[in-house]
Design an enzyme around this catalytic site. Structure first.
Site, PDB file in Angstrom:
ATOM      1  N   ARG A  37      74.838  -0.571 -39.373  1.00  0.00           N
ATOM      2  CA  ARG A  37      74.629   0.852 -39.639  1.00  0.00           C
ATOM      3  C   ARG A  37      74.720   1.169 -41.133  1.00  0.00           C
ATOM      4  NH1 ARG A  37      78.029   3.431 -34.550  1.00  0.00           N
ATOM      5  NH2 ARG A  37      76.358   3.254 -33.006  1.00  0.00           N
ATOM      6  N   LYS A 198      75.987   4.240 -13.837  1.00  0.00           N
ATOM      7  CA  LYS A 198      76.188   5.528 -13.178  1.00  0.00           C
ATOM      8  C   LYS A 198      74.906   6.343 -13.112  1.00  0.00           C
ATOM      9  CE  LYS A 198      81.106   6.305 -13.981  1.00  0.00           C
ATOM     10  NZ  LYS A 198      82.120   7.258 -14.467  1.00  0.00           N
ATOM     11  N   GLY A 348      73.351   1.683 -26.119  1.00  0.00           N
ATOM     12  CA  GLY A 348      74.175   0.569 -26.563  1.00  0.00           C
ATOM     13  C   GLY A 348      73.933  -0.731 -25.817  1.00  0.00           C
ATOM     14  N   GLY A 371      73.663   8.718 -26.808  1.00  0.00           N
ATOM     15  CA  GLY A 371      73.618  10.024 -26.154  1.00  0.00           C
ATOM     16  C   GLY A 371      72.453  10.860 -26.632  1.00  0.00           C
TER      17      GLY A 371
END
Length: 392
Positions: A37, A198, A348, A371
């Site tokens: 990053r 999920k 991720g 997200g």
């Protein structure tokens, strides 16, 4: 999508504030274990410096308590690594909002790192007073942190409202260009893969995507919930039985869009050395765990991906961390890499799979957002993007 870009913005002799994503992993001693990053943030910094700007950079790191300085969450190691990569000194400014005397010595061609932005009280609540104080520090605000674009915080949203100029850095611009290409005007057929453990966290994404795509491939615990909705046995596999009705509704509302697994790789325990057994989906035993898709499922999915015009990928098909249950994700990654489709991948676990199978160079665009990537897929307006569009 209309927004200003750093590359098209005059920064000569200007004070440029760059919101980067320098939230890097560290070991117990605070040493950086992966500087990806930091390296990704360099183009924005180097561009501004090369064009004569006085540059200040900030980022979040970890989960500090607002209003309190904490050595564990300090950007000191990042400042040191930035100095090495830029081959110039990068000072760390600790109290950069309350005491602005440091700006008097910041000259064109200089770069400083502003301490963890989440140590400022009001950052996460997007406090207006804090946002205005930050905006007063700069002539040009640059958001180059797509991974935080779904959060309305002072350094991702508020400052953009009040800075004289607000623009996107090269990382942010590339993300928005790629996502726009994949979703706003995609080449058809558009195939999306949404997988993971999920379904509840991705259910609204699935419905939003189902309205846009031609095929929606689900995997992992998500596909198990859909299999339950069709009456198939899944043994003791990960699933969310309370969401079976929602899964059934998606299958009913979008017939033919969800190609569900026809076979699976099962085991009796969740372990790397568990014995793997391939079974037809209707033959899963009560004590089985579904840990990957089977070969016939992969044979069914491959042509859909090879004939696609655009592929959007979020999530592995199985427990790819265990070699015995990695074939589904490995094959998926390799087929996407071979497909002539424009492909965009994010999340991720997806990035970990791309790295593991060495296919990054053959993916059209690899998103840095987790997200933010999911919320963009869902069709939500990301606060950081909204302010850039408004200021354009």
């Amino acid at each position: 999508m209309s927004f200003k870009r750093l590359s098209d913005t005059d920064v000569c002799s200007k004070r440029v504030f760059i919101r980067a994503d320098l939230n890097v992993p560290q070991d117990d001693q605070g040493a950086i274990t992966d500087d990806t990053r930091i390296r990704a943030s360099l183009p924005a910094i180097e561009d501004a410096l090369a064009r004569g700007a006085a540059v200040m950079v900030t980022s979040h790191l970890g989960r500090p308590t607002e209003g309190e300085w904490c050595a564990k969450d300090s950007l000191a190691p990042i400042a040191q690594r930035l100095s090495e990569l830029l081959k110039r000194p990068v000072s760390l400014i600790r109290d950069w909002v309350g005491d602005t005397s440091w700006q008097k010595t910041l000259m064109p061609g200089d770069v400083v790192l502003l301490e963890n932005c989440r140590m400022n009280k009001g950052e996460k609540k997007n406090d207006e007073t804090l946002s205005r104080a930050m905006a007063a520090l700069c002539d040009v605000y640059v958001n180059d942190a797509f991974g935080t674009a779904h959060r309305a915080e002072a350094t991702t949203h508020g400052i953009g409202l009040y800075a004289p100029v607000a623009c996107a850095g090269p990382l942010m611009a590339a993300e928005l260009d790629a996502l726009g290409l994949a979703l706003a005007a995609p080449k058809r057929p558009l195939v999306a893969i949404v997988a993971g453990s999920k379904v509840s966290t991705k259910l609204t994404v699935l419905r939003a995507l189902a309205e846009k795509v031609d095929t929606l491939i689900v995997g992992g615990g998500i596909s198990n919930t859909f299999l339950l909705a069709q009456g198939f046995p899944i043994g003791k596999s990960l699933a969310e039985p309370d969401l079976v009705a929602e899964a059934a509704a998606l299958l009913r509302d979008f017939p033919g869009k969800f190609p569900l697994p026809v076979d699976a790789v099962c085991a009796k325990s969740f372990a790397a050395d568990a014995a793997a057994e391939t079974k037809d989906i209707g033959q899963v035993a009560d004590d089985d765990l579904i840990l990957d898709v089977g070969p016939r499922t992969l044979e069914m999915l491959a042509p859909l991906l090879m004939s696609a015009g655009t592929v959007v990928w979020n999530g592995p098909l199985g427990v790819f961390e265990f070699d015995a249950f990695a074939e589904g994700t490995r094959t998926l990654a390799q087929v996407i890499a071979r497909s002539p489709a424009f492909s965009i991948a994010g999340g991720g676990d997806t990035l970990a799979a791309i790295a593991k199978y060495g296919v990054a160079q053959n993916i059209g665009y690899v998103s840095t957002g987790g997200g933010a990537f999911l919320e963009f897929l869902e069709g939500k307006e990301l606060p950081a993007v909204a302010v850039l569009k408004a200021r354009a």
